[in-house]
Design a protein around this motif. Structure first.
Motif, PDB file in Angstrom:
ATOM      1  N   GLY A   1     -10.495   0.723  -4.760  1.00 40.62           N
ATOM      2  CA  GLY A   1     -10.917   2.237  -5.595  1.00 40.62           C
ATOM      3  C   GLY A   1      -9.576   1.976  -6.255  1.00 40.62           C
ATOM      4  N   GLY A   2      -8.115   1.440  -5.525  1.00 40.76           N
ATOM      5  CA  GLY A   2      -7.173   1.447  -6.454  1.00 40.76           C
ATOM      6  C   GLY A   2      -6.510   1.303  -7.562  1.00 40.76           C
ATOM      7  N   LYS A  18       0.967   4.437  -3.043  1.00 40.50           N
ATOM      8  CA  LYS A  18       1.222   5.604  -2.171  1.00 40.50           C
ATOM      9  C   LYS A  18       2.479   6.114  -2.432  1.00 40.50           C
ATOM     10  N   MET A  41      -7.982   4.195  -9.873  1.00 37.47           N
ATOM     11  CA  MET A  41      -7.161   5.510 -10.029  1.00 37.47           C
ATOM     12  C   MET A  41      -6.122   4.683 -10.413  1.00 37.47           C
ATOM     13  N   ARG A  50      -3.777   9.051  -2.038  1.00 39.52           N
ATOM     14  CA  ARG A  50      -4.601  10.220  -0.509  1.00 39.52           C
ATOM     15  C   ARG A  50      -5.797   8.427  -0.553  1.00 39.52           C
ATOM     16  N   ARG A  51      -6.219   8.004  -0.966  1.00 38.85           N
ATOM     17  CA  ARG A  51      -6.608   6.657  -1.025  1.00 38.85           C
ATOM     18  C   ARG A  51      -6.499   5.929  -0.388  1.00 38.85           C
ATOM     19  N   VAL A 108      -5.997  -1.837  -2.619  1.00 43.19           N
ATOM     20  CA  VAL A 108      -6.433  -0.598  -2.473  1.00 43.19           C
ATOM     21  C   VAL A 108      -7.733   0.293  -2.816  1.00 43.19           C
ATOM     22  N   THR A 120      -5.681  13.455 -10.067  1.00 40.58           N
ATOM     23  CA  THR A 120      -5.509  12.529  -9.734  1.00 40.58           C
ATOM     24  C   THR A 120      -4.665  11.540  -9.454  1.00 40.58           C
ATOM     25  N   ARG A 134       0.514  -1.379   0.122  1.00 42.22           N
ATOM     26  CA  ARG A 134       0.315  -0.146  -0.139  1.00 42.22           C
ATOM     27  C   ARG A 134       0.323   1.288   0.064  1.00 42.22           C
ATOM     28  N   VAL A 191      -5.212  12.768  -5.127  1.00 45.26           N
ATOM     29  CA  VAL A 191      -6.511  11.751  -4.908  1.00 45.26           C
ATOM     30  C   VAL A 191      -5.702  10.367  -4.709  1.00 45.26           C
ATOM     31  N   ALA A 192      -5.296  10.157  -5.768  1.00 47.97           N
ATOM     32  CA  ALA A 192      -5.368   8.246  -5.446  1.00 47.97           C
ATOM     33  C   ALA A 192      -3.863   8.174  -4.080  1.00 47.97           C
ATOM     34  N   SER A 210      -0.934  -1.658  -8.246  1.00 50.23           N
ATOM     35  CA  SER A 210      -2.818  -1.992  -7.666  1.00 50.23           C
ATOM     36  C   SER A 210      -3.226  -2.874  -7.419  1.00 50.23           C
TER      37      SER A 210
END
Lengths: 502, 154
Positions: B87-88, B6, B91, B135-136, B85, B129, B2, B132-133, B80
């Protein structure tokens, strides 16, 4: 559950990576290969008209092996020479070295020299002369060759490493023999590692004077334009180069563009005529004022300038950063702003017979330049494509001697491509569908601008294997190379290894 | 995994910011060069010489945009699949899609300058994007047990 997820994840990874890995693997070139084994045969016999070109005559890579003519018998490029029993009229020895070049203003540049200087000596021949040039490679480490840009030499003298000869290693020699049968302005340059060797100075001018000397002005100036380390020079001199000329004299200025992109040429202080393009006279060239001439990379333009009668002189501007000043000693004509308008060779001069009928074409090809991501010999990047194919899977344009050939060249990329066909001159029939209306516009180097398309035609009258490539030489190194090949011609030379013509 | 996700997503966002920065740096250098009497024409542009030092900005822009960022986006997609994650994957796929679009716009704007407007706007979309990815990936609110495993992985 976790295990299943992992399996799915691994499968997805394999799925994502499979295509690039396969493409990478497939792009690797063998350590050496013959030009004749490259790509796929395009025999130009497909139904005329564009759109059908890309896959026409497609065969799997490597399937191009047997090029024996229908009548049997094949010829090696080594046999395609000037008459062996004729003695030379012009003999020259050209010794090439890797060394420091000293420009006329004293600046030093690391590069390559020909007979101790760059540019090398101007070779002058008379129409019909047999020229014999002996290349001696004293110290160019990657090997060297000489290509006679714009002269329709016999194939054995074309100087393309790996296609018509092996690169000449340090200590080696090679003799080029050809008949200079067309008067005009030409140049010679390396065709081994050309994107590096030409930029760094392995080049020179070659002038073929007409058999009848009265056919042109007595004042004759070569203006070979070259950038050394980003500094524009004329015959190796940065800035202004003064040439003595009497007031009211006609001066022929032979502009040679040895760089990788076009140069604008204009004249301040006098009108001029664009009398020749790429070594072919323009028919009835009109007087030009307030317009510039675009000289294609690798191309030549001959301008005849009449110096002002009052002795004030004229400036032939070469890109605005170098100039030839024509006039009596001390003449300092002021520089003017570059003109916005250009001479369009499509409509310049008046029509004249072409000497052949393009409508009776027996071969019709498409040369569509594109660009896409992929691998070139294992290197990822954005590479040029020919008819959608990446090097070396490019079309091999097949012809037979006597064919009338039409080629539709188009550029779907964001860069200009100065396309250069070896061993032939082609006439421009149309640009973007607009037919040529001026003098026959005969070229060996043709700038194909962004989004432009040209139709050209020529007679296949010089058997051999001829490169047809972009003369923005780094583009050639990035795969923008195809070949025109005559049926029944073979080559014992191999690309790869020590032979890297681009 | 993860945190790898990130970091990669954050790296892509940083790279996009670098792309904007080096481009403006190069254009500023070009302006200085011309103001100082420098002349550029096609032959000079294609000469491969560094005519002014800020030209490095253009070279970096090209290398980053054509190689580094697409490679990061591809690795992000692969990561991913394993990173779990929420919705990883989606994204990462959107990031990769925007990168591909950006490269294409960058290529074709040389023929159609108005595409440059879209290239600039798409850079903002890609940046957003990627942020946001990144931060998911849950941080403070992950269970202790999972956090331990996560740190063991990194």
């Amino acid at each position: 559950m976790t295990r299943r997820r992992t399996v799915v994840a691994v499968a997805a990874t394999v799925g994502v990576l499979a295509a690039p890995t396969w493409l990478w693997q497939a792009s690797l070139l063998p350590s050496s290969y013959a030009a004749t084994d490259m790509g796929y045969v395009d025999d130009g016999r497909a139904a005329p008209g564009s759109g059908s070109g890309s896959g026409s005559g497609s065969a799997p890579p490597g399937a191009v092996h047997d090029h024996t003519a229908p009548g049997g018998g094949s010829r090696s490029v080594e046999q395609l020479t000037a008459p062996a029993d004729r003695s030379a009229d012009v003999t020259v020895e050209l010794v090439v070295r890797e060394e420091t070049i000293t420009l006329a203003d004293g600046t030093s540049v690391e590069g390559y020299t020909v007979n101790g200087a760059s540019p090398g000596p101007v070779i002058r021949a008379r129409e019909g002369d047999l020229v014999e040039a002996r290349l001696v490679n004293e110290s160019v480490p990657d090997g060297a060759t000489l290509h006679w840009h714009g002269i329709d030499v016999p194939n054995a003298a074309d100087g393309v490493a790996g296609v018509t000869q092996d690169a000449v290693p340090p200590g080696g020699t090679f003799t080029y023999r050809f008949v200079a049968d067309r008067p005009g302005t030409y140049w010679y340059h390396a065709h081994q590692m050309s994107h590096e060797q030409v930029r760094r100075g392995l080049l020179g001018a070659l002038v073929v004077e007409p058999a009848a000397p009265s056919a042109q002005p007595a004042d004759d100036v070569v203006a070979l334009v070259h950038l050394y380390d980003g500094v524009r020079t004329v015959n190796g001199s940065p800035g202004d180069t003064h040439v003595d000329a009497a007031p009211g004299a006609d001066v022929r200025v032979r502009v040679i563009n040895s760089d990788n992109a076009s140069v604008q040429v204009w004249v301040d202080g006098a009108p001029f005529r664009l009398t020749a393009i790429d070594g072919t006279d323009v028919h009835e060239p009109g007087l030009v004022e307030g317009r510039s001439v675009e000289v294609t990379a690798g191309g030549r333009a001959d301008l005849v300038v009449t110096t002002p009668a009052d002795g004030s002189g004229a400036r032939v501007e070469l890109g605005g950063t170098a100039a030839v000043v024509l006039g009596p000693p001390g003449a300092a004509p002021p520089a003017a702003r570059p003109p916005r308008d250009r001479v369009d060779p499509l409509s310049y001069g008046t029509p004249a017979p072409l000497g052949f009928d393009p409508a009776a074409a027996t071969r019709t090809f498409e040369y569509r330049v594109g660009r896409r991501p992929g691998f070139l010999d294992g290197r990822p990047g954005m590479w040029w494509t020919v008819n959608g194919h990446l090097y070396p899977d490019v079309p091999m344009f097949m012809v037979t001697e006597g064919d009338v050939v039409r080629v539709a060249i188009s550029n779907g990329t964001g860069a200009v491509h100065p396309m250069h066909l070896h061993g032939h001159h082609a006439v421009v029939l149309s640009r973007d569908g607009v037919a040529a209306t001026g003098s026959p516009w005969v070229v060996d180097s043709l700038d194909v601008g962004v989004g432009e398309s040209y139709e050209i035609a020529f007679v296949a009258d010089n058997p051999g294997i001829w490169m047809d490539h972009c003369h923005n030489l780094p583009h050639a190194a990035e795969g923008l190379v195809a070949h025109l090949m005559y049926e029944g011609v073979t080559t014992p030379f191999r690309l790869g290894g020590d032979n890297r013509p681009e | 995994m993860r945190s790898v996700y990130k970091v990669l997503a954050a790296l892509i966002a940083i790279e996009v910011a670098i792309q904007a920065a080096v481009m403006v740096y190069a254009i500023a250098g070009l302006g200085l060069y011309i103001e100082g009497g420098g002349v550029l024409d096609a032959a000079a542009v294609e000469s491969g010489e560094t005519l002014f030092p800020e030209l490095i900005g253009l070279i970096l822009h090209g290398l980053n945009g054509m190689f580094v960022i697409p490679a990061l986006a591809l690795v992000l997609l692969i990561v991913s699949f394993f990173a779990k994650v929420p919705g990883g994957v989606r994204m990462a796929a959107v990031v990769l899609g925007l990168v591909v679009l950006q490269v294409l716009l960058g290529m074709f704007l040389h023929g159609m300058s108005w595409l440059g407007l879209l290239h600039g706007l798409n850079a903002l979309a890609l940046f957003g994007t990627a942020v946001v990815a990144a931060r998911r990936v849950p941080r403070a609110d992950v269970p202790v047990e999972q956090r331990t495993r996560q740190s063991a992985l990194t």
